[in-house]
Design a protein around this motif. Structure first.
Motif, PDB file in Angstrom:
ATOM      1  N   SER A 269      54.495  43.048  36.208  1.00 23.61           N
ATOM      2  CA  SER A 269      53.132  42.517  36.121  1.00 23.61           C
ATOM      3  C   SER A 269      52.148  43.434  36.830  1.00 23.61           C
ATOM      4  CB  SER A 269      53.054  41.118  36.742  1.00 23.61           C
ATOM      5  OG  SER A 269      53.191  41.201  38.152  1.00 23.61           O
ATOM      6  N   VAL A 270      50.881  43.346  36.365  1.00 23.24           N
ATOM      7  CA  VAL A 270      49.762  44.010  37.031  1.00 23.24           C
ATOM      8  C   VAL A 270      48.775  42.919  37.420  1.00 23.24           C
ATOM      9  CG1 VAL A 270      47.800  45.573  36.746  1.00 23.24           C
ATOM     10  CG2 VAL A 270      50.007  46.200  35.806  1.00 23.24           C
ATOM     11  N   ARG A 271      48.368  42.901  38.679  1.00 14.42           N
ATOM     12  CA  ARG A 271      47.403  41.909  39.151  1.00 14.42           C
ATOM     13  C   ARG A 271      46.117  42.609  39.555  1.00 14.42           C
ATOM     14  NH1 ARG A 271      49.683  36.790  41.064  1.00 14.42           N
ATOM     15  NH2 ARG A 271      51.859  36.671  40.370  1.00 14.42           N
ATOM     16  N   VAL A 272      44.992  42.024  39.168  1.00 14.33           N
ATOM     17  CA  VAL A 272      43.671  42.534  39.550  1.00 14.33           C
ATOM     18  C   VAL A 272      43.055  41.529  40.505  1.00 14.33           C
ATOM     19  CG1 VAL A 272      41.420  43.303  38.751  1.00 14.33           C
ATOM     20  CG2 VAL A 272      43.427  43.715  37.341  1.00 14.33           C
ATOM     21  N   TRP A 273      42.902  41.935  41.764  1.00 15.45           N
ATOM     22  CA  TRP A 273      42.425  41.054  42.827  1.00 15.45           C
ATOM     23  C   TRP A 273      40.938  41.276  43.060  1.00 15.45           C
ATOM     24  CZ3 TRP A 273      46.644  38.334  44.937  1.00 15.45           C
ATOM     25  CH2 TRP A 273      47.896  38.883  44.704  1.00 15.45           C
ATOM     26  N   ASN A 274      40.203  40.185  43.238  1.00 17.09           N
ATOM     27  CA  ASN A 274      38.801  40.252  43.657  1.00 17.09           C
ATOM     28  C   ASN A 274      38.804  40.172  45.182  1.00 17.09           C
ATOM     29  OD1 ASN A 274      36.090  40.265  43.871  1.00 17.09           O
ATOM     30  ND2 ASN A 274      35.711  38.420  42.653  1.00 17.09           N
TER      31      ASN A 274
END
Length: 874
Positions: A501-506
């Motif tokens: 998985s790839v996660r994009v965090w704010n």
């Protein structure tokens, strides 16, 4: 432009094995680096690597007396004859046996090589004429009973000395001399390393491995009890006995003196002799070298420069500089013995190079390696100017802050460190609450926040650079974090993991709720496009997937499995095309304009893709070196024996020297396989990065730090060309003083010499008018030409006037399209910073000189006043 990258330089490795050679003027050192040759200019403080490659690691190199021709021989005896000034291969030749030494004769007409127990002398090929069979054998010389180790020519090129493992040295003449038989110099109790002639040819020195130096001179005619070279009949003096060659040949040589170095528990590894000053330089196995003045054998200097043995030593023609190479450390030193100071001291990473990062101006490159060191290299000079060794384990990632004055590094020792590149110190150390191993790193565009991912706790840690405190811990991944990337806008952080998985965090928002992008395989690398709107991720099955960040969906995919595949290992049972291992990308980077994607992995290939069309633009092979594992494509039955591949069988027990036969493996680890294995380094790329200027890219590979750049001088790329536009018509327009028209014509022809000629012909008073009238379509090329001109031309004020005029005239256009001109701005900034540094350095030197002169004039004035007072008093 996308595919015009050519091999430019090899940094990160300065010496591997073989011998070091000085140029004829003594200002340049040539050093073998794997299967390439690097040249280090000691006067101008620059280095470059020749583009040609040998088949395997280079064992010996030799340079012709006029420094025009270089011959490099690999471990198998295959040689390349190259033109030094052009850097091109002239001829290939196979000597068919490993070469221990190779020397050009002082007159440059012959090349002498060792050929097992024989010596071959070849006629030197003419580098100005193309020949069908350039290598012509002059003669083969025999007489030694074991492997020949070295060759030394006499000053007149008529004789040469050879030394051998049979503990003797022999004297041969190039051409037959009446009544002459080769002389044998016996009496040493160990292998003779080298033998040397004195400048007048009346004395010979032989150096053996056990630390003995014998001085041989003319044997007295009336004594028969002295130990002599060999009881041979002496030929009567012939008509040409006045020549030095016959004097050397007809001399009855005997031992005049025996000297010993008396270095306990060490052996002589290498030596060099400077004939004009009679200096003998000896390198020992414990890293000590010494200087002795012959024939008195007085010790001038002894110094320890390394913990490991010195593999090679050389001295330049003036006798001032000594060059040393240490094979195990990969170290190259140039020492000025009279002032006792280093001229050059360079060392590569001891183990593999894991990570690299370009500085924002593209001028410096930082690398981190398995030896726990972080090194910063200058891309222009190719030298390392600072090394940080605070880490206690392998460095896994390095990254510059966007201002370029701070460098961050993550390591498996559980720390992230920040280094100040102005004061060269480690000013911050970031750690996690519980000890973890950090596998990746990312820095916020503002330089205020640094993030690191762990390989064992599956978390992402964020710290404040100002305070050093832990800001947040991002949890959610279920596998080791493989890669991190901050968005160029600074709001988002992308993390790729082995949990597919790839996660994009704010990271700066209140909520850390995030929807992961699911992949079909483990994620190895992630990269943001320079505008921050697109994210690329590579997976273990060889795919590169692209995601639109604003829409949160996948936009395209590139199947890179076939592109990255290539190269079979020595123990593979199949060819490279059928091999499924290592077919994935472990490093991604976007070009400065976001149009191209550079990808590298555990393969000998690095691939450039066009992002918009999803097609491969070009594939670069990082190495042709067959000494590395993974560079061959097909099965080779000639290299297979009953015990397996010949290259992997440990032949240490067959060595002739005791220290080479000793097996240092721990007891109990042997499995009973009689064919012990040895392992070769694998050709692979750990990290690839584009330069911020867009004109170069670098790869951290097994060979070192490879730099590929765009060479404008070799490409002809005309723009809007018509039949009336020729160099002759351009020169006629320039002669009529129509400068703007001539400049536009030069840019349409796009030939660098013509562009520079027109540019330098423009009067200074017309610069502002020309800058206002220049069409914007040529603005990018104009700024790039000025940046190149800054680097190579002394006309600094002229260039600065042009830069100021162009920015004033087209400032709004440049600001509105800052993304398109980003790479040009970085090239210009680099040129301006180089000029600023050069001027500031010059000003500092001049101010010191002026203050000294002023002080001296004051002292002189005071002295003259005292004289006047004394005269008045009288």
């Amino acid at each position: 432009m996308k595919a015009n990258f050519k091999f430019s330089n090899l940094c990160g490795t300065v010496y591997r094995q073989g011998n070091i050679v000085f140029s004829s003027d003594g200002n340049t050192v040539f050093s073998p680096v794997g299967n390439r040759v690097s040249a280090f200019d000691l006067v101008n403080n620059k280095s470059f690597t020749f583009p040609f490659e040998n088949r395997k690691n280079i064992a010996m190199i030799a340079l012709s007396p006029d420094s025009n021709v270089l011959i490099s021989v690999d471990e198998d005896g295959r040689a390349l004859l190259t033109n030094v000034r052009r850097g091109v291969i002239l001829h290939h030749h196979n000597f068919k046996k490993p070469v221990k030494d190779i020397k050009f004769s002082p007159d440059g007409k012959y090349i002498a090589i060792t050929h097992d127990s024989h010596i071959q002398v070849w006629n030197t090929p003419n580098h100005l004429i193309r020949e069908f069979a350039p290598f012509v054998l002059h003669r083969t010389y025999t007489g030694h009973h074991d492997e020949v180790m070295s060759i030394e020519w006499s000053p007149d090129s008529k004789c040469f000395l050879t030394t051998s493992r049979d503990m003797t040295a022999r004297l041969f003449t190039l051409d037959p001399v009446e009544g002459f038989r080769p002389k044998t110099f016996a009496g040493h109790r160990d292998m003779v390393i080298n033998a040397y002639f004195s400048s007048d040819g009346k004395t010979i020195y032989t150096v053996s491995r056990d630390g003995a130096v014998f001085t041989w001179k003319t044997k007295a005619q009336d004594t028969d009890t002295d130990e002599e070279a060999e009881d041979e009949p002496i030929a009567s003096t012939s008509a040409d006995a006045s020549r030095i060659a016959n004097e050397i040949a007809h001399t009855r040589w005997g031992v005049h003196k025996r000297n010993y170095f008396n270095q306990p528990n060490t052996r002589v590894v290498c030596s060099a002799f400077h004939r004009p000053s009679n200096l003998l330089i000896i390198g020992f196995s414990n890293g000590v070298f010494g200087l002795w003045e012959m024939p008195a054998f007085s010790n001038i200097h002894t110094l320890s420069i390394s913990q490991e043995k010195i593999s090679s030593v050389a001295i330049n023609q003036s006798g001032e500089w000594l060059a040393f190479g240490a094979r195990k450390l990969g170290q190259l030193l140039v020492w000025e013995w009279q002032s006792e100071s280093y001229v050059l001291k360079q060392q590569g990473h001891y183990f593999d190079m894991n990570a690299l990062s370009y500085a924002p101006d593209g001028q410096n490159v930082a690398t981190g390696g398995d030896d726990g060191k972080v090194k910063v290299w200058n891309t222009t000079s190719g030298f390392c100017f600072v090394t940080f060794s605070e880490h206690s384990a392998a460095v896994s990632a390095v990254d510059f802050a966007k201002q370029g004055q701070v460098l961050f590094s993550a390591s498996l020792d559980g720390t992230v460190r920040a280094f100040d590149l102005i004061r060269y110190r480690n000013f911050r150390t970031f750690t996690s609450p519980t000890p973890v191993q950090f596998s990746c790193l990312a820095v916020d565009p503002s330089g205020e926040v640094v993030a690191a991912g762990s390989a064992d706790s599956f978390e992402v840690f964020l710290w404040s650079v100002q305070t050093g405190k832990l800001l947040d811990v991002l949890a959610g991944h279920e596998g080791p974090i493989s890669s991190l990337a901050f968005s160029p806008t600074g709001n988002q952080l992308a993390s790729g993991s082995w949990d597919k998985s790839v996660r994009v965090w704010n990271v700066f928002g209140r909520s850390h709720a995030v929807e992961p992008f699911q992949m079909s395989s483990d994620v190895l690398a992630v990269a943001f496009r320079p505008d921050g709107k697109e994210l690329a991720a590579s997976t273990l099955d060889g795919q590169i997937l692209f995601f639109d960040i604003t829409l949160g969906k996948q936009t395209s995919v590139i199947e890179g499995r076939r592109d990255i595949s290539g190269g079979r290992k020595a123990d593979d049972r199949m060819a490279a095309t059928n091999n499924a291992s290592g077919k994935s990308f472990n490093s991604l980077t976007y070009s400065a304009d976001g149009q191209c994607l550079l990808a590298g992995g555990s393969s000998k290939y690095v691939v450039i893709y066009d992002v918009r069309d999803g097609v491969m633009v070009k594939k670069f092979q990082i190495s042709q070196n067959l000494s590395l594992d993974g560079t061959e494509e097909f099965l080779d039955s000639r290299r297979v024996a009953e015990a397996g591949n010949i290259d992997l069988i440990d032949q240490r027990g067959d060595e002739s020297d005791l220290e080479d036969r000793i097996d240092y493996t721990l007891p109990g680890v042997g499995r009973g396989d009689l064919s012990k294995r040895q392992y070769k380094q694998e050709a692979r790329t750990k990290c690839v990065r584009f330069s911020p200027t867009g004109r170069a890219w670098a790869a951290a590979s097994t060979e070192g730090l490879l730099i590929y750049s765009v060479d404008d001088t070799l490409t002809f790329d005309p723009f809007d060309l018509d039949i009336d536009l020729t160099p002759q018509s351009l020169l006629s327009v320039l002669a009529s003083r129509e400068y703007l028209k001539a400049l536009v014509m030069a840019y349409r022809l796009n030939e660098r010499p013509l562009i520079h000629k027109v540019y330098e012909s423009i009067p200074r008073d017309d610069i502002r008018l020309m800058a206002r009238q220049l069409p914007t379509v040529y603005l990018s090329q104009m700024l790039r030409v000025i940046a190149e001109h800054l680097d190579k031309s002394p006309h600094l004020e002229f260039d600065l006037l042009w830069v100021t005029a162009l920015l004033n005239a087209h400032g709004r256009h440049l600001r509105d399209r800052s993304g398109d001109y980003a790479s040009v701005f970085r090239v210009l900034q680099k040129g301006l910073m180089d000029a600023e540094l050069a001027i500031s350095r010059l000003c500092d030197e001049n101010s010191s000189t002026l203050s000294y002169l002023i002080d001296q004039s004051k002292v002189k004035q005071q002295g003259s006043l005292v004289d006047i007072d004394m005269q008045d008093a009288q």
